[in-house]
Design a protein around this motif. Structure first.
Motif, mmCIF file in Angstrom:
data_model
loop_
_atom_site.group_PDB
_atom_site.id
_atom_site.type_symbol
_atom_site.label_atom_id
_atom_site.label_comp_id
_atom_site.label_asym_id
_atom_site.label_seq_id
_atom_site.Cartn_x
_atom_site.Cartn_y
_atom_site.Cartn_z
ATOM 1 N N MET A 227 91.942 21.504 -13.515
ATOM 2 C CA MET A 227 92.296 22.080 -12.238
ATOM 3 C C MET A 227 93.799 21.893 -12.014
ATOM 4 N N HIS A 228 94.454 22.927 -11.587
ATOM 5 C CA HIS A 228 95.877 22.899 -11.275
ATOM 6 C C HIS A 228 96.073 22.404 -9.845
ATOM 7 N N VAL A 229 97.180 21.729 -9.571
ATOM 8 C CA VAL A 229 97.428 21.159 -8.248
ATOM 9 C C VAL A 229 97.411 22.229 -7.157
ATOM 10 N N LEU A 230 97.815 23.433 -7.471
ATOM 11 C CA LEU A 230 97.810 24.504 -6.471
ATOM 12 C C LEU A 230 96.405 25.010 -6.150
ATOM 13 N N GLU A 231 95.424 24.603 -6.963
ATOM 14 C CA GLU A 231 94.038 24.989 -6.720
ATOM 15 C C GLU A 231 93.309 23.994 -5.816
ATOM 16 N N LEU A 232 93.951 22.870 -5.524
ATOM 17 C CA LEU A 232 93.326 21.872 -4.647
ATOM 18 C C LEU A 232 93.202 22.429 -3.231
ATOM 19 N N PRO A 233 92.136 22.073 -2.531
ATOM 20 C CA PRO A 233 91.994 22.515 -1.138
ATOM 21 C C PRO A 233 93.156 21.989 -0.287
#
Length: 114
Positions: A1-7
């Protein structure tokens, strides 16, 4: 998971931890990282509700506190005033008064009693 995909809620909590550790200045570089992070910072009032007044607080920083109070809106406030903080009645008193008016929003206070 990429950091920009975190909620956004997870990132906002991580940013809040950064503000508690480093201070409100932690937020400004985050706003420069990307548009998404800037929006999270701008749209998360609890990030702005952390106040740390100490002997190291600059006059420039003190002048920005009313804006920080406005950004915090009606969120929970964390207020910490160091015993070394020198209150200059003519300039800083209004800041303390503004924070005291919001005392019902305080969830944490570390203030000297003298």
């Amino acid at each position: 998971m990429h950091v920009l995909e975190l909620p956004h809620e997870i990132l906002a909590y991580a940013f809040e931890c950064g503000v508690h550790g480093v201070g409100i200045s932690f937020l400004y570089p985050l706003c420069l990282t990307c548009r998404s992070w800037k929006e999270i910072v701008q749209d998360t009032p609890q990030l702005w509700g952390i106040f740390d007044l100490s002997s190291k607080t600059s006059k420039t920083r003190l002048r920005r506190i009313p804006d920080q109070i406005a950004r915090a809106k009606a969120t929970s406030l964390w207020v910490s005033i160091d015993t070394g903080f020198q209150l200059h009645i003519d300039t800083d008193n209004s800041i303390v008064e503004q924070l005291l008016l919001l005392a019902s929003n305080w969830v944490y206070a570390d203030i000297p009693v003298s």
